[in-house]
Design a protein around this motif. Structure first.
Motif, PDB file in Angstrom:
ATOM      1  N   ALA A  42     -21.572 -26.095   4.430  1.00 39.58           N
ATOM      2  CA  ALA A  42     -22.057 -24.638   4.143  1.00 39.58           C
ATOM      3  C   ALA A  42     -22.626 -24.772   2.528  1.00 39.58           C
ATOM      4  O   ALA A  42     -21.837 -25.276   1.580  1.00 39.58           O
ATOM      5  CB  ALA A  42     -21.166 -23.564   4.114  1.00 39.58           C
ATOM      6  N   GLY A  43     -23.501 -24.116   2.045  1.00 42.75           N
ATOM      7  CA  GLY A  43     -23.995 -24.050   0.773  1.00 42.75           C
ATOM      8  C   GLY A  43     -24.411 -25.293  -0.021  1.00 42.75           C
ATOM      9  O   GLY A  43     -24.522 -25.467  -0.951  1.00 42.75           O
ATOM     10  N   SER A  44     -24.925 -26.186   1.112  1.00 39.95           N
ATOM     11  CA  SER A  44     -25.528 -27.504   0.680  1.00 39.95           C
ATOM     12  C   SER A  44     -27.116 -27.701   0.558  1.00 39.95           C
ATOM     13  O   SER A  44     -27.354 -28.885   0.402  1.00 39.95           O
ATOM     14  CB  SER A  44     -24.726 -28.398   1.397  1.00 39.95           C
ATOM     15  OG  SER A  44     -25.232 -28.431   2.669  1.00 39.95           O
ATOM     16  N   SER A  45     -27.788 -26.659   0.709  1.00 41.50           N
ATOM     17  CA  SER A  45     -29.341 -26.680   0.613  1.00 41.50           C
ATOM     18  C   SER A  45     -29.649 -27.663  -0.492  1.00 41.50           C
ATOM     19  O   SER A  45     -30.664 -28.343   0.031  1.00 41.50           O
ATOM     20  CB  SER A  45     -29.814 -25.573   0.805  1.00 41.50           C
ATOM     21  OG  SER A  45     -31.193 -25.563   1.138  1.00 41.50           O
ATOM     22  N   GLU A  46     -29.340 -27.176  -1.626  1.00 47.81           N
ATOM     23  CA  GLU A  46     -30.106 -27.973  -2.880  1.00 47.81           C
ATOM     24  C   GLU A  46     -29.635 -29.592  -2.815  1.00 47.81           C
ATOM     25  O   GLU A  46     -30.283 -30.477  -3.049  1.00 47.81           O
ATOM     26  CB  GLU A  46     -29.643 -27.374  -3.927  1.00 47.81           C
ATOM     27  CG  GLU A  46     -30.501 -26.212  -4.155  1.00 47.81           C
ATOM     28  CD  GLU A  46     -30.136 -25.374  -5.576  1.00 47.81           C
ATOM     29  OE1 GLU A  46     -29.250 -25.761  -6.150  1.00 47.81           O
ATOM     30  OE2 GLU A  46     -30.814 -24.237  -5.830  1.00 47.81           O
ATOM     31  N   ARG A  47     -28.221 -29.675  -2.550  1.00 45.70           N
ATOM     32  CA  ARG A  47     -27.644 -31.162  -2.460  1.00 45.70           C
ATOM     33  C   ARG A  47     -28.513 -31.949  -1.262  1.00 45.70           C
ATOM     34  O   ARG A  47     -28.889 -33.173  -1.390  1.00 45.70           O
ATOM     35  CB  ARG A  47     -26.415 -31.324  -2.204  1.00 45.70           C
ATOM     36  CG  ARG A  47     -25.499 -31.093  -3.682  1.00 45.70           C
ATOM     37  CD  ARG A  47     -23.975 -31.540  -3.416  1.00 45.70           C
ATOM     38  NE  ARG A  47     -23.351 -30.901  -2.432  1.00 45.70           N
ATOM     39  CZ  ARG A  47     -22.569 -31.139  -1.627  1.00 45.70           C
ATOM     40  NH1 ARG A  47     -22.210 -32.418  -1.911  1.00 45.70           N
ATOM     41  NH2 ARG A  47     -21.974 -30.482  -0.738  1.00 45.70           N
ATOM     42  N   ALA A  48     -28.742 -31.307  -0.161  1.00 41.16           N
ATOM     43  CA  ALA A  48     -29.310 -31.791   1.105  1.00 41.16           C
ATOM     44  C   ALA A  48     -30.867 -32.134   0.669  1.00 41.16           C
ATOM     45  O   ALA A  48     -31.285 -33.316   1.209  1.00 41.16           O
ATOM     46  CB  ALA A  48     -29.235 -31.006   2.248  1.00 41.16           C
TER      47      ALA A  48
END
Length: 187
Positions: free
Chosen positions: A120-126
């Motif tokens: 969760a909350g990993s959109s930018e790292r992804a």
């Protein structure tokens, strides 16, 4: 009385399969609607019944390439490697997926797989990780293509693809915040 199905008639799937086969044979630079039509023994205009334009066809090919990425893996290094392997499965696969991703065409299967692996909350790292994977795979495919044509740099020059797997794992680990030698298992 209904007419018999014309065996020479093609559908969206057969056009995409022919295009993927041609991609492997001639590469992205030489993949044209005219060439795909010739492979299918139809006029180029017949392809536009199935795809509005070449970009739509390329998006479909990118989706087919990335469809083999397993969804739901909890290990980000395994997910990243599966994305890279999917890109390597076709000649110029990385360049094709990169170009459709840049134009925001097609699905976001690879992005979603990375987000799932990262949590969760990993959109930018992804997103950052996907950019790294696409760039890394494109660099490797360009180098392999150059080597196959004898156009690679001489042995005394720096090889940007030396230690390819170790560099890949290190990059994934750095962006994902896991150890390259022991990937994180979120189980």
């Amino acid at each position: 009385m209904s007419p018999e199905r014309n065996p020479a008639r093609h559908d969206r799937d057969s056009v995409a399969r022919a295009a993927l086969a041609l991609l492997d044979e001639v590469g992205l630079a030489d993949l044209s609607m005219r060439r795909i039509a010739a492979r299918l023994d139809v006029q180029p205009s017949a392809l536009y019944w199935h795809f509005a334009n070449k970009q739509e066809l390329l998006a479909e090919l990118a989706d087919r390439i990335t469809a083999r990425i397993p969804a739901g893996a909890s290990d980000v290094l395994v997910t990243a490697r599966s994305i890279r392997d999917a890109l390597f499965a076709y000649r110029d696969g990385a360049e094709l997926v990169l170009s459709t991703y840049a134009l925001r065409l097609g699905s976001s299967h690879a992005q979603i797989a990375l987000e799932t692996s990262l949590g969760a909350g990993s959109s930018e790292r992804a997103t950052a990780l996907l950019h790294f994977i696409l760039g890394h795979a494109a660099l490797a495919q360009l180098r392999m293509h150059a080597e196959s044509h004898g156009a690679a740099a001489s042995a005394d020059e720096i090889d940007p693809t030396a230690g390819l797997d170790a560099v890949f794992d290190l990059g994934v680990a750095a962006i994902a915040g896991v150890s390259a030698s022991q990937p994180r298992d979120r189980a």
